[in-house]
Write a protein that holds these residues in place. Sequence first.
Motif, PDB file in Angstrom:
ATOM      1  N   ILE A 120       1.812  76.414  26.929  1.00 40.30           N
ATOM      2  CA  ILE A 120       1.431  77.449  26.165  1.00 40.30           C
ATOM      3  C   ILE A 120       0.995  76.906  24.704  1.00 40.30           C
ATOM      4  CG2 ILE A 120       2.333  79.399  27.644  1.00 40.30           C
ATOM      5  CD1 ILE A 120       4.461  79.356  25.332  1.00 40.30           C
ATOM      6  N   LYS A 121       0.185  77.530  24.047  1.00 42.39           N
ATOM      7  CA  LYS A 121       0.073  77.098  22.564  1.00 42.39           C
ATOM      8  C   LYS A 121      -0.670  78.403  21.962  1.00 42.39           C
ATOM      9  CE  LYS A 121      -4.191  75.010  23.055  1.00 42.39           C
ATOM     10  NZ  LYS A 121      -4.884  73.809  22.711  1.00 42.39           N
ATOM     11  N   GLY A 122      -0.250  78.740  20.774  1.00 42.28           N
ATOM     12  CA  GLY A 122      -0.994  79.641  19.867  1.00 42.28           C
ATOM     13  C   GLY A 122      -0.698  79.748  18.542  1.00 42.28           C
ATOM     14  N   ASN A 123      -1.172  80.748  17.912  1.00 45.80           N
ATOM     15  CA  ASN A 123      -0.873  80.925  16.329  1.00 45.80           C
ATOM     16  C   ASN A 123      -1.085  82.204  15.852  1.00 45.80           C
ATOM     17  OD1 ASN A 123      -3.622  81.304  16.242  1.00 45.80           O
ATOM     18  ND2 ASN A 123      -4.174  79.257  15.870  1.00 45.80           N
ATOM     19  N   LEU A 124      -0.438  82.610  14.817  1.00 48.40           N
ATOM     20  CA  LEU A 124      -0.332  83.943  14.006  1.00 48.40           C
ATOM     21  C   LEU A 124      -0.027  83.603  12.698  1.00 48.40           C
ATOM     22  CD1 LEU A 124       0.515  86.838  14.624  1.00 48.40           C
ATOM     23  CD2 LEU A 124       2.914  86.163  14.415  1.00 48.40           C
ATOM     24  N   SER A 125      -1.054  84.555  11.971  1.00 49.93           N
ATOM     25  CA  SER A 125      -1.036  84.307  10.455  1.00 49.93           C
ATOM     26  C   SER A 125      -0.440  85.907  10.172  1.00 49.93           C
ATOM     27  CB  SER A 125      -2.301  84.354  10.058  1.00 49.93           C
ATOM     28  OG  SER A 125      -2.734  83.232  10.298  1.00 49.93           O
ATOM     29  N   LEU A 126       0.365  86.015   8.872  1.00 50.17           N
ATOM     30  CA  LEU A 126       1.118  87.097   8.532  1.00 50.17           C
ATOM     31  C   LEU A 126       1.158  86.810   7.108  1.00 50.17           C
ATOM     32  CD1 LEU A 126       2.833  89.576   9.138  1.00 50.17           C
ATOM     33  CD2 LEU A 126       4.812  88.270   8.892  1.00 50.17           C
ATOM     34  N   LEU A 127       0.871  88.122   6.465  1.00 44.93           N
ATOM     35  CA  LEU A 127       0.947  88.116   5.161  1.00 44.93           C
ATOM     36  C   LEU A 127       2.070  89.071   4.388  1.00 44.93           C
ATOM     37  CD1 LEU A 127      -1.042  87.551   2.459  1.00 44.93           C
ATOM     38  CD2 LEU A 127      -2.087  89.739   2.878  1.00 44.93           C
ATOM     39  N   VAL A 128       2.718  88.475   3.643  1.00 45.73           N
ATOM     40  CA  VAL A 128       4.005  89.618   3.267  1.00 45.73           C
ATOM     41  C   VAL A 128       3.831  89.971   1.792  1.00 45.73           C
ATOM     42  CG1 VAL A 128       6.529  89.561   3.004  1.00 45.73           C
ATOM     43  CG2 VAL A 128       5.582  88.334   4.770  1.00 45.73           C
ATOM     44  N   LYS A 129       3.680  91.303   1.519  1.00 46.88           N
ATOM     45  CA  LYS A 129       3.651  91.849   0.305  1.00 46.88           C
ATOM     46  C   LYS A 129       4.955  92.465  -0.019  1.00 46.88           C
ATOM     47  CE  LYS A 129      -1.498  92.680   0.535  1.00 46.88           C
ATOM     48  NZ  LYS A 129      -2.567  93.535   0.388  1.00 46.88           N
ATOM     49  N   PHE A 130       4.939  92.904  -1.300  1.00 47.00           N
ATOM     50  CA  PHE A 130       6.227  93.520  -1.761  1.00 47.00           C
ATOM     51  C   PHE A 130       5.748  95.051  -2.541  1.00 47.00           C
ATOM     52  CE2 PHE A 130       7.133  89.053  -2.178  1.00 47.00           C
ATOM     53  CZ  PHE A 130       8.469  88.968  -1.611  1.00 47.00           C
ATOM     54  N   GLY A 131       6.682  95.915  -1.816  1.00 46.65           N
ATOM     55  CA  GLY A 131       6.196  97.446  -2.261  1.00 46.65           C
ATOM     56  C   GLY A 131       7.765  98.144  -2.536  1.00 46.65           C
ATOM     57  N   GLU A 132       7.572  99.263  -2.190  1.00 45.78           N
ATOM     58  CA  GLU A 132       8.624 100.438  -2.595  1.00 45.78           C
ATOM     59  C   GLU A 132       9.642 100.358  -1.320  1.00 45.78           C
ATOM     60  OE1 GLU A 132       9.478 102.030  -5.268  1.00 45.78           O
ATOM     61  OE2 GLU A 132       7.719 100.914  -6.163  1.00 45.78           O
ATOM     62  N   GLU A 133       9.219 100.255  -0.179  1.00 46.69           N
ATOM     63  CA  GLU A 133       9.996 100.398   0.866  1.00 46.69           C
ATOM     64  C   GLU A 133       9.533  99.491   2.193  1.00 46.69           C
ATOM     65  OE1 GLU A 133       8.629 104.378   3.288  1.00 46.69           O
ATOM     66  OE2 GLU A 133      10.008 104.466   1.651  1.00 46.69           O
ATOM     67  N   PHE A 134      10.276  99.150   2.988  1.00 39.92           N
ATOM     68  CA  PHE A 134      10.114  98.297   4.242  1.00 39.92           C
ATOM     69  C   PHE A 134       8.821  99.015   5.002  1.00 39.92           C
ATOM     70  CE2 PHE A 134      10.530  96.897   8.443  1.00 39.92           C
ATOM     71  CZ  PHE A 134      10.531  95.530   8.438  1.00 39.92           C
TER      72      PHE A 134
END
Length: 177
Positions: free
Chosen positions: A81-95
């Motif tokens: 198997i192989k694969g990838n994933l992209s995730l953007l993390v921002k900051f705000g008031e709550e999770f």
Amino acid sequence: MISEKDFLIQFSGLKVGKHQFEYQIDKDFFNLFEYDEYNGADIVVKVLLNKKSTMLELSFQHKGTVNVPCDITNEDFDLPIKGNLSLLVKFGEEFNDENDAFLILPHGEFQMSVAQYIYEMIVLSVPQKRIHPGVKDGTLESPTLDYLSHQADEEPKEENKETDPRWDKLKQLLTDK
């Protein structure tokens, strides 16, 4: 023993720029999520964290094998198997993790766990139908395959050739055009 703490990334102490993390995933990792679909696993996951002043960009890549039973013969085999994933993390008031493309962490947060993202990325990269490569190329010797091929070779049983004359008249209507 593996724990969720092994997958925490403390980003608050990191400098702005790119940072790489590498994880070796085995069967114990899936036990954290009580997921027992795999007999074994040998997967390397690389996480590239690009820290910016107002956000984090994470890029996950994995490559390896999971040991699973074949859906046709029930023989265990190592499925690449192989694969990838992209995730953007921002900051705000709550999770907030309702969106698949980005995650919002509360202001003041200094670390995040990547275990759930690694788990989902791996599980989604495994095909639903798992067929042993020996079945595809015909090299696998298995009692199940012998039985299935024997059943396919048998002649279908002759059914009663006598039909209802009413059906015969209806079929004639189709062919008389």
